[in-house]
Design an enzyme around this catalytic site. Structure first.
Site, short mmCIF file in Angstrom:
data_model
loop_
_atom_site.label_atom_id
_atom_site.label_comp_id
_atom_site.label_asym_id
_atom_site.label_seq_id
_atom_site.Cartn_x
_atom_site.Cartn_y
_atom_site.Cartn_z
N ARG A 97 0.88 -1.18 0.00
CA ARG A 97 0.00 0.00 0.00
C ARG A 97 0.91 1.22 0.00
O ARG A 97 1.49 1.57 1.03
CB ARG A 97 -0.93 0.00 1.22
CG ARG A 97 -1.64 1.33 1.41
CD ARG A 97 -2.73 1.30 2.45
NE ARG A 97 -3.92 0.61 1.95
CZ ARG A 97 -5.12 0.69 2.51
NH1 ARG A 97 -5.30 1.44 3.58
NH2 ARG A 97 -6.13 0.03 2.00
N HIS A 124 -7.28 0.54 -6.39
CA HIS A 124 -7.50 -0.34 -5.23
C HIS A 124 -8.13 -1.64 -5.73
O HIS A 124 -9.30 -1.93 -5.46
CB HIS A 124 -8.39 0.36 -4.21
CG HIS A 124 -8.34 -0.21 -2.83
ND1 HIS A 124 -7.53 -1.30 -2.49
CD2 HIS A 124 -8.99 0.14 -1.68
CE1 HIS A 124 -7.70 -1.57 -1.21
NE2 HIS A 124 -8.57 -0.72 -0.69
N GLN A 127 -10.04 -4.08 -3.36
CA GLN A 127 -11.37 -3.60 -2.99
C GLN A 127 -12.39 -4.00 -4.06
O GLN A 127 -13.49 -4.46 -3.76
CB GLN A 127 -11.35 -2.08 -2.81
CG GLN A 127 -12.68 -1.52 -2.34
CD GLN A 127 -13.03 -1.97 -0.93
OE1 GLN A 127 -12.22 -1.86 -0.02
NE2 GLN A 127 -14.24 -2.49 -0.74
N ASP A 214 -17.39 6.83 -1.34
CA ASP A 214 -16.09 6.73 -0.68
C ASP A 214 -15.83 8.08 -0.02
O ASP A 214 -16.51 9.08 -0.33
CB ASP A 214 -15.02 6.40 -1.75
CG ASP A 214 -13.61 6.22 -1.19
OD1 ASP A 214 -13.44 6.09 0.04
OD2 ASP A 214 -12.66 6.20 -2.01
N CYS A 252 -16.38 1.48 0.62
CA CYS A 252 -15.18 0.67 0.87
C CYS A 252 -14.76 0.74 2.32
O CYS A 252 -14.08 -0.16 2.80
CB CYS A 252 -14.06 1.15 -0.04
SG CYS A 252 -13.74 2.93 0.10
N ARG A 280 -13.32 -8.89 1.48
CA ARG A 280 -11.90 -8.64 1.25
C ARG A 280 -11.10 -9.90 1.58
O ARG A 280 -10.19 -10.30 0.85
CB ARG A 280 -11.40 -7.47 2.12
CG ARG A 280 -12.01 -6.12 1.81
CD ARG A 280 -11.53 -5.56 0.50
NE ARG A 280 -10.07 -5.47 0.45
CZ ARG A 280 -9.35 -4.44 0.92
NH1 ARG A 280 -9.96 -3.40 1.46
NH2 ARG A 280 -8.02 -4.44 0.82
N1 CP Z 1 -11.23 -0.35 2.30
C1 CP Z 1 -9.96 -0.38 2.78
O1 CP Z 1 -8.98 -0.62 2.05
O2 CP Z 1 -9.87 -0.16 4.11
P1 CP Z 1 -8.52 0.06 4.96
O3 CP Z 1 -7.95 1.40 4.57
O4 CP Z 1 -8.97 -0.01 6.38
O5 CP Z 1 -7.55 -1.03 4.60
N1 NVA Z 2 -10.15 6.73 -1.29
C1 NVA Z 2 -9.77 6.26 0.03
C2 NVA Z 2 -9.98 4.79 0.12
C3 NVA Z 2 -9.62 4.16 1.44
C4 NVA Z 2 -9.74 2.67 1.44
C5 NVA Z 2 -8.35 6.66 0.33
O1 NVA Z 2 -7.51 6.56 -0.57
O2 NVA Z 2 -8.07 7.08 1.45
#
Ligand code: CP
Ligand code: NVA
Length: 293
Positions: A97, A124, A127, A214, A252, A280
């Site tokens: 990430r 993502h 997701q 989101d 998400c 997930r």
């Molecule tokens: N939806 C998602 O990726 O959540 P987190 O940021 O908690 O991993």
């Molecule tokens: N768009 C959000 C998604 C989190 C899972 C972010 O990037 O923070």
């Protein structure tokens, strides 16, 4: 093979992973990671991604190593490519990430084991796997209409590509300055169909079975918070009772109640968010066993 965006999978591979995820959810998963290790590299916070990948590795009989921003030299200047090459000498698969999508691409180029994108600013894919599984469970397939109401960044862009690959009808409403990248729309068109796009949330949800939102301020965008809140607020992007109607509501997570979604909507029976979160785990276990062979 790396999965840095959903369309790193072919449509057939995506279908295989979703089928496998449903099987694992119904019947449990094999110990296909016995003796194998997943490295999980996080430059940003996470609840779902971290816990689902780590638990998933355990359930597959393997081991996961959590590497947060203060744990490894990546956070203090060791280049992405050096981290990728070194970590690859120890582990069997990597989930990363990272902030910049270009960094996960570079990581994938230099790694000698499969790399999975656990969220970048642009994508993502994990997701989307869970979201498609959730939609398939709820609607018995992909014969449903989904309205995206929110930011056109990472989660949305992956959904755009995934929807095109499975033939899910999608309409995307974003403020004009937070639209989906043209390149993603072009790729979606090549994969099947680009979504209709609009800046009007009410037009987007008209006829939709699902409304998906989101956060308005993504991780790393905190400096832009006031300007973004104003844009989404002024455009009517909050998913409240009026906008949701009786549609299934997807998010998400994490949710910022009172911003992109109301507390009442999130706590109602319309919300599919906990199934998305659970899925997930199943989807990523399926992806891991697919990548590890
Ligand atoms: N939806 C998602 O990726 O959540 P987190 O940021 O908690 O991993
Ligand atoms: N768009 C959000 C998604 C989190 C899972 C972010 O990037 O923070």
């Amino acid at each position: 093979m790396n999965v840095l965006t959903v369309d790193d999978l072919t449509a057939d591979e995506l279908e295989t992973v979703l089928e496998r995820a449903a099987d694992y959810k119904a019947d449990g998963a094999p110990e296909a990671m016995a003796g194998r290790t997943l490295a999980m590299i996080f430059e940003k916070p996470s609840t779902r991604t971290r816990v689902s990948f780590e638990t998933g590795a355990t359930q597959l009989g393997g081991h996961a190593v959590f590497l947060g921003p203060d744990d490894i030299h990546l956070g203090r200047g060791e280049p992405v490519r050096d981290t990728a090459r070194a970590v690859s000498r120890y582990v069997d698969v990597v989930m990363a990430r990272l902030f910049d999508h270009a960094d996960v691409v570079e990581f994938g180029e230099y790694a000698t084991v499969p790399v999975v994108n656990g969220l970048t600013d642009a994508a993502h894919p994990c997701q989307t796997l869970a979201d498609l599984l959730t939609i398939r469970e709820r609607f018995g397939g992909f014969d449903a209409e989904v309205a995206w109401v929110g930011d056109g960044n990472n989660v949305c862009q992956s959904l755009v590509l995934g929807a095109a690959m499975v033939g899910l009808e999608l309409t995307v409403a974003t403020p004009p300055e937070h639209a989906v990248d043209g390149d993603v729309l072009d790729r979606a068109a090549e994969l099947g169909a680009a979504p209709e796009t609009t800046t009007d949330p009410e037009a987007a949800v008209d006829g939709a079975d699902v409304v998906y939102t989101d956060v308005w301020v993504s991780m790393g965008e905190e400096g832009d918070r006031d300007r973004k809140l104003e844009a989404f607020e002024a455009g009517g992007f909050r998913v409240d009772d009026a906008l949701a109607g009786d549609r299934t509501v997807m998010h998400c997570l994490p949710a910022h109640r009172g911003e992109e979604v109301t507390d009442a909507v999130l706590e109602s029976d319309r919300a599919a968010v906990w199934d998305q979160a659970e899925n997930r785990l199943h989807a990523q276990k399926a992806l891991l066993t697919y990548l590890l062979g």
